[in-house]
Design an enzyme around this catalytic site. Structure first.
Site, PDB file in Angstrom:
ATOM      1  N   ALA A 151       0.907  -1.144   0.174  1.00 38.62           N
ATOM      2  CA  ALA A 151       0.086   0.040  -0.031  1.00 38.62           C
ATOM      3  C   ALA A 151       0.718   1.329  -0.120  1.00 38.62           C
ATOM      4  O   ALA A 151       2.120   0.985   0.383  1.00 38.62           O
ATOM      5  CB  ALA A 151      -0.723   0.109   1.317  1.00 38.62           C
TER       6      ALA A 151
ATOM      7  N   GLY B 292       0.511  -5.123   0.556  1.00 32.84           N
ATOM      8  CA  GLY B 292      -0.551  -5.417  -0.352  1.00 32.84           C
ATOM      9  C   GLY B 292      -0.221  -5.760  -1.792  1.00 32.84           C
ATOM     10  O   GLY B 292      -0.956  -6.471  -2.441  1.00 32.84           O
TER      11      GLY B 292
ATOM     12  N   GLU C  93      -0.562  -9.426  -1.329  1.00 33.07           N
ATOM     13  CA  GLU C  93      -1.807  -9.688  -1.374  1.00 33.07           C
ATOM     14  C   GLU C  93      -2.543  -9.616  -2.861  1.00 33.07           C
ATOM     15  O   GLU C  93      -3.316 -10.189  -3.023  1.00 33.07           O
ATOM     16  CB  GLU C  93      -2.445  -8.601  -0.362  1.00 33.07           C
TER      17      GLU C  93
ATOM     18  N   GLU D 293       3.360  -5.858   7.481  1.00 34.00           N
ATOM     19  CA  GLU D 293       2.393  -4.889   7.939  1.00 34.00           C
ATOM     20  C   GLU D 293       2.514  -4.462   9.364  1.00 34.00           C
ATOM     21  O   GLU D 293       2.667  -3.625   9.886  1.00 34.00           O
ATOM     22  CB  GLU D 293       0.902  -5.001   7.706  1.00 34.00           C
TER      23      GLU D 293
END
Ligand code: 3HC
Ligand code: NAI
Length: 707
Positions: A69, A108, A111, A131
């Site tokens: 992210a 992310g 992910e 994270e």
């Protein structure tokens, strides 16, 4: 070949045969900002709508797949589409989606790859869900997909440590399906996609993967992780939530599990711990950017001299040797040189004893270490680091020798803790080459390196110091010359605040506990006992003559030292260490000494809550931090934060003292200081910078611009 740039989107797609090649190109690390999320969703939409597309290949441009992210978006108003929705969109695609991973596929980024139907990685790839290191949990399906794909135990270990797995390990764990033979990510990815198409490989969704099928095994892994996390992750908010999410992956249908994860993720996102950890992430990158690293080119460093083979000299030698450089150690006489060499060897012997190093490796490293009692051995050194006794006359004598023997352009550094480096520089013919390199003990372990910049130093010498920090894998902080530079100067003040608290009624044991509960690994009196009370005692005696006679001076530590109680090494200090114990127990005799000192000073002891203790301790730290910034000893508040985080055990999840001050509110800190000043106006003088910021309604963060 058709190209369809989507409105200068950082995500482009083009048809390569039957494969839609989707490229994420968002420098520097392809973070998943709003445009990237939109671009990925649009690319999947295009693939679905276009009959010519039979498979989708996602790759990253530049050095990485996708690093996660966009951390800079945290705390900003959210912009659609949300990453979990993008991942769901990828997974729902009814044409096979392949992720081809090189470089970082983190958070992310991984992910996105987990939502794809097939994954390939090439050598050098780093896969992970880090994270937790930012106070978060994987919030785009990672906590639900990873356990289904690789099992609860492995997923938990990745998510709770935040570590990176190599391509090979990821392949072994089942995180990726295939290892690329070359590092040509595009060729490897396209070949894999063609092969999958040729074999009519089906769409295969991670949400349906079965690694959690053995419920008993999964539950046991979750229970074990929960127990371990409760013990290890003291004070941290997100780790237990990660365990909760994996429990949800086991108990709930996939979509409900995703909703559960989202809720936990948003709670973490809102937490001050997330803000503190993200601040630390950016701050430790910002400190690398000093004005001199932009304006000057570093000098070449290929050979290093270290003067002194004591605690620091030996540790510095190990740090330099570990970076692959040769070291020449200089000592006063043969016996001291042998001792210095033995100190160095002891570090490697410790590693061998723990099975972390082979004897051959030690021999290889030590082949790069030479020693001499003659300064002439430094004639070819590119850099010399002095770590002799903390005494101006001794240091100036050493620098005079360096001036005599070193080649022109050699960088001459001192590891002094407190002494005036301007005076050391001014004592020789080449002050422009003199810089401070303040390592922390143990120098081969501690990450902090204060780079102390004297008045006359040339910019390329400072740039060289930053380059050296990079080579030694240290975190550099630029500091100006003053008594104690950034770290030790601030330390002296908050330690004094602790001494005042002790004399006023708090026991050293309560103070240490309050400081530990705040998140430091140790309290200040435990640190004294570990480092040796005699060191501070010697400094206090040295400074006695110049101390402001009006300043409050607490004598408790002197009374303890006078008895020869120097801490762990003498079996007692503030604590008792019976039979070489590493953890101390409270000492009633020390409590009696404190009581007597209170009486002598005419103080009626009063009770402090742990919270009251920490307010004073932090107010002292923050106020001196503000002074250090105000006097331009530190470039910015974030430099103070990084110093305390990496040199003094400040809890990372609070971001550092200046970040913490912003969280509490500067007006509140100033109000506290003014309140304490009623008792002791000399000690509690509000920093002009703090006053100014409060008047302007600003915080320390407003000063954290790039240097
Ligand atoms: N978002 C925004 N900026 C990022 C970023 C990210 N995720 N990761 C790195 N950057 C920036 C850095 O701040 C730096 O900026 P600067 O040049 O202005 O200082 C630049 O990218 C280069 O970073 P590094 O100096 O760290 O470069 P390296 O090559 O040494 O390392 C890396 C690259 C391994 C990708 C490292 O940057 C890294 O570990 N990044 C963070 C990865 C991460 O934590 N991802 C998870 C994010 S949270 C998440 O994904 C939530 C999701 O689950 C919903
Ligand atoms: P130490 O006493 O362990 O080592 C000093 C060494 O220097 C001794 O081995 C001594 O023989 C040698 N030495 C003295 N004069 C010499 C000379 N003229 N030529 C060659 N060698 C000489 O001291 P320590 O703790 O290693 O400290 C060294 C320096 O590092 C000091 O300036 C200290 O302030 C600084 N420092 C110490 C830290 C610590 O935690 N100990 C942390 C950071 C800096």
């Amino acid at each position: 070949m058709a190209t369809h740039p989507v409105n200068a989107s950082p995500v482009t797609h083009e048809l390569r045969g039957k494969v839609l090649l989707v490229t994420v190109d968002n420098p520097p690390v392809n973070a998943l900002g709003a445009d990237v999320r939109r671009g990925l969703a649009a690319a999947i939409g295009h693939a679905e709508a276009n009959d010519a597309v039979q498979a989708v290949l996602i790759v990253g441009a530049g050095r990485n797949f996708i690093a996660g992210a966009d951390i800079r978006e945290f705390g900003q108003p959210p912009q659609p589409p949300a990453l979990p929705d993008v991942c769901n969109r990828i997974e729902a695609c009814h044409k096979p989606v392949i992720a081809a991973i090189h470089g970082a596929a983190l958070g992310g980024g991984l992910e996105v790859a987990l939502a794809a139907h097939y994954r390939l990685a090439v050598a050098g790839a780093k896969l992970g869900l880090p994270e937790v290191q930012l106070g978060l949990l994987p919030g785009a399906g990672g906590t639900q997909r990873a356990p289904r794909l690789i099992g609860a135990e492995t997923a938990l270990s990745l998510m709770l440590s935040g570590r990176h797995a190599s391509a090979q390990e990821a392949h072994k764990l089942g995180l990726v399906d295939r290892l690329g033979a070359s590092d040509d990510i595009l060729a490897e990815g396209l070949a894999y996609a063609q092969e999958l198409l040729a074999g009519h490989a089906p769409v295969r969704r991670t949400r349906d993967a079965q690694a959690l099928a053995d419920r008993t095994q999964a539950q046991a892994a979750i229970d074990a992780a929960r127990a371990e996390t409760a013990k290890k992750s003291r004070g941290l908010f997100s780790p237990l939530k990660i365990v909760d999410c994996v429990q949800a992956a086991l108990d709930l249908p996939f979509d409900e599990g995703l909703r559960f994860e989202r809720k936990q993720f948003l709670e973490c996102l809102e937490s001050p711990q997330r803000a503190g950890l993200v601040h630390a992430f950016f701050a430790e990158r910002e400190v690398q950017k000093a004005p001199e690293t932009k304006s000057a080119k570093p000098r070449a460093i290929e050979t290093v001299g270290v003067i002194g083979g004591g605690t620091m000299g030996a540790g510095i030698a190990v740090a330099v040797l570990d970076a692959g450089l040769p070291v020449t150690m200089i000592e006063r006489d043969d016996a001291s040189l042998a001792r210095g060499r033995a100190h160095v060897e002891k570090v490697y012997d410790g590693l061998i004893a723990k099975g972390r190093m082979k004897p051959e490796a030690k021999a290889q490293i030590l082949a790069r270490l030479s020693g001499s009692t003659s300064y002439d051995a430094l004639a070819n050194a590119d850099l010399v680091i002095e770590a002799v006794f903390e005494d101006m006359a001794v240091k100036q004598a050493v620098f005079a020798e360096l001036d005599r023997v070193c080649k022109p352009g050699a960088v001459l550094a001192t590891n002094t803790s407190y002494l005036d480096i301007d005076a050391i520089a001014a004592s020789i013919e080449r002050p422009q080459d003199v810089v401070g390199l303040h390592f922390f003990s143990p120098a081969n372990i501690m990450k902090l390196l204060e780079i102390v910049v004297p008045k006359q130093v040339s910019a390329d010498v400072v740039a060289t110091a930053f380059e050296l920090a990079k080579k030694l894998r240290k975190v550099p902080v630029r500091a100006g010359v003053c008594d104690g530079f950034i770290g030790n100067r601030i330390l002296a003040v908050f330690r004094t605040a602790a001494d005042h608290l002790m004399e006023d009624g708090a026991s050293p044991y309560q103070i240490d506990k309050a400081v530990r509960d705040f998140g430091f690994p140790m309290g200040p009196y435990q640190v004294v006992d570990l480092a040796g009370g005699d060191i501070g005692w010697a400094t206090r005696k040295r400074r006695a003559a110049t101390r402001d006679p009006k300043a409050r001076y607490v004598q408790i530590a002197d009374r303890i030292c006078e008895r020869g109680w120097f801490g762990q090494k003498t079996g007692r200090g503030f604590y008792l260490y019976p039979e070489g114990a590493r953890t101390g127990t409270p000492d009633p005799e020390v409590e009696a000494i404190i009581e007597a000192e209170r009486e002598r000073a005419g103080i009626t002891p009063r009770a402090f809550t742990d919270e009251a203790i920490m307010r004073r301790y932090m107010a002292a730290m923050i106020n001196e931090g503000a002074n250090v910034v105000h006097e331009k000893i530190a470039l910015r508040p974030l430099d103070v934060d990084v110093t305390l985080l990496y040199g003094y055990g400040f809890p990372r999840y609070r971001g550092g003292p200046m970040k913490y001050a912003d969280t509490v509110g500067l007006a509140n800190v100033l109000a506290d200081i003014r309140e304490y000043a009623k008792e002791d106006p000399l000690f509690w003088r509000p920093s002009p910078l703090l006053v100014e910021l409060v008047e302007r309604g600003e915080n320390f963060a407003s000063l954290n611009h790039s240097a």
